[in-house]
Design a protein around this motif. Sequence first.
Motif, PDB file in Angstrom:
ATOM      1  N   ALA A  44      42.474  43.512  47.826  1.00 36.24           N
ATOM      2  CA  ALA A  44      42.100  44.923  47.744  1.00 36.24           C
ATOM      3  C   ALA A  44      42.516  45.530  46.412  1.00 36.24           C
ATOM      4  CB  ALA A  44      42.730  45.701  48.895  1.00 36.24           C
ATOM      5  N   ASN A  45      43.668  45.120  45.889  1.00 31.68           N
ATOM      6  CA  ASN A  45      44.106  45.637  44.597  1.00 31.68           C
ATOM      7  C   ASN A  45      43.181  45.171  43.477  1.00 31.68           C
ATOM      8  OD1 ASN A  45      46.547  47.134  43.403  1.00 31.68           O
ATOM      9  ND2 ASN A  45      46.370  45.347  42.077  1.00 31.68           N
ATOM     10  N   LYS A  46      42.701  43.933  43.568  1.00 32.53           N
ATOM     11  CA  LYS A  46      41.755  43.428  42.573  1.00 32.53           C
ATOM     12  C   LYS A  46      40.432  44.180  42.638  1.00 32.53           C
ATOM     13  CE  LYS A  46      40.655  40.437  39.356  1.00 32.53           C
ATOM     14  NZ  LYS A  46      41.345  40.430  38.042  1.00 32.53           N
ATOM     15  N   VAL A  47      39.966  44.460  43.836  1.00 30.61           N
ATOM     16  CA  VAL A  47      38.730  45.236  43.989  1.00 30.61           C
ATOM     17  C   VAL A  47      38.908  46.640  43.432  1.00 30.61           C
ATOM     18  CG1 VAL A  47      37.128  46.206  45.682  1.00 30.61           C
ATOM     19  CG2 VAL A  47      37.967  43.865  45.964  1.00 30.61           C
ATOM     20  N   ALA A  48      40.093  47.244  43.647  1.00 35.67           N
ATOM     21  CA  ALA A  48      40.357  48.579  43.098  1.00 35.67           C
ATOM     22  C   ALA A  48      40.307  48.564  41.577  1.00 35.67           C
ATOM     23  CB  ALA A  48      41.716  49.077  43.583  1.00 35.67           C
ATOM     24  N   HIS A  49      40.819  47.500  40.951  1.00 27.72           N
ATOM     25  CA  HIS A  49      40.747  47.392  39.494  1.00 27.72           C
ATOM     26  C   HIS A  49      39.297  47.299  39.015  1.00 27.72           C
ATOM     27  CE1 HIS A  49      45.106  45.674  39.244  1.00 27.72           C
ATOM     28  NE2 HIS A  49      45.073  46.967  39.511  1.00 27.72           N
ATOM     29  N   MET A  50      38.455  46.603  39.797  1.00 24.53           N
ATOM     30  CA  MET A  50      37.050  46.483  39.420  1.00 24.53           C
ATOM     31  C   MET A  50      36.353  47.845  39.418  1.00 24.53           C
ATOM     32  SD  MET A  50      36.183  43.021  41.603  1.00 24.53           S
ATOM     33  CE  MET A  50      34.416  43.193  41.294  1.00 24.53           C
ATOM     34  N   PHE A  51      36.815  48.781  40.241  1.00 23.77           N
ATOM     35  CA  PHE A  51      36.225  50.116  40.296  1.00 23.77           C
ATOM     36  C   PHE A  51      36.973  51.118  39.436  1.00 23.77           C
ATOM     37  CE2 PHE A  51      34.429  48.191  44.076  1.00 23.77           C
ATOM     38  CZ  PHE A  51      33.133  48.701  44.086  1.00 23.77           C
ATOM     39  N   GLY A  52      37.871  50.622  38.580  1.00 22.89           N
ATOM     40  CA  GLY A  52      38.565  51.500  37.642  1.00 22.89           C
ATOM     41  C   GLY A  52      39.786  52.211  38.197  1.00 22.89           C
ATOM     42  N   GLU A  53      40.290  51.803  39.361  1.00 28.37           N
ATOM     43  CA  GLU A  53      41.468  52.416  39.929  1.00 28.37           C
ATOM     44  C   GLU A  53      42.710  51.592  39.592  1.00 28.37           C
ATOM     45  OE1 GLU A  53      41.670  55.284  41.388  1.00 28.37           O
ATOM     46  OE2 GLU A  53      39.510  55.675  41.403  1.00 28.37           O
ATOM     47  N   ARG A  54      43.859  52.228  39.573  1.00 26.66           N
ATOM     48  CA  ARG A  54      45.096  51.548  39.231  1.00 26.66           C
ATOM     49  C   ARG A  54      45.596  50.671  40.371  1.00 26.66           C
ATOM     50  NH1 ARG A  54      49.481  55.428  36.639  1.00 26.66           N
ATOM     51  NH2 ARG A  54      50.440  53.376  36.473  1.00 26.66           N
ATOM     52  N   GLY A  55      45.371  51.107  41.621  1.00 27.96           N
ATOM     53  CA  GLY A  55      45.840  50.335  42.749  1.00 27.96           C
ATOM     54  C   GLY A  55      47.339  50.378  42.883  1.00 27.96           C
TER      55      GLY A  55
END
Length: 326
Positions: free
Chosen positions: A312-323
Amino acid sequence: MALPATAETANSAASPPSPPAAPRRRSWRTRLRHDWMLLALAAPGAAVVVLFHYVPLLGNVIAFKDYQPYLGITSAPWVGLDNFRVIVTWDPAFRNALLNTVIIALIQVIFVFPVPIALALVLNSLTSERIKRVVQSVLYLPHFMSWVIVVAIFQQMLGGSGLLHTWLRTKGIEGPVIIGNPDMFKELITAQVIWKDTGWGTILFLAPLSRIDLSLYEAAAADGASRMRQLWHVTLPGLRSVIVLLLILKLGDVLTVGFEQILLQQNAVGVDASEVLDTYVYNNSVIGGNWGASAAVGLVKGVIGVGLVLTANKVAHMFGERGVYQ
């Protein structure tokens, strides 16, 4: 009279300014001397985390042993991966616990997670600070009650002899069976979680709501945006990073759906409707004595939680979020 430019001055004027030098990295001894007071204040908390959260992880070794309490961890014989057989062979009791856990987890992610967000938006819209503080105090109170008290309150309200059924009988109406009904158990525990923890969960969303620049709402209103458009284009983007962070952390804990809450009500509805992974581990280890297989199930559950957080953290990075981390 202006002097003619020399070659050095011409080159210096043509060359771009040099970038500032990177700050010199201080040694760990220097940082230790500079921040010793902060480190001393953090030391007791760090010691508690290490002692009660990381040291117990060493006990996962019993997942690979035929552990018995009277033998101890060091004397228990190694059995390799035999304890994981209940997972590989899809043991019926384990399958039932896993299925119930996944269903309850999905219900809580879909229906429980958004409720504090909606309640925080309602509280933020209140104009009177006094009313807001009173409402917040009332909503926070259930969080500090133990699950024993919460289950007892729901029993007194919705049980067969509770207030709801007593009032319905005075009207000549036979109410539905809620407490002790296996078919409604998942809905019941979801309602209990919402009642107990929603008010406390609003704290995490009220803080970022208070930091949203009010001029953004004024600009949106000047452009003709309605209240719903302001909510969609101003408020929710201001909460997006917090929502993503909490959702990632929720996924890491998604297979933990309330051990004490469910255990207190398990006898009333039966194992088939209420057994989850946490109660499965308890019933098979502490009650049944099968410590190794229970530890194996708990270990796999923890590994799955870590994998969900990382994914989930990797997916958040893909959408420009820090996670959770970068």
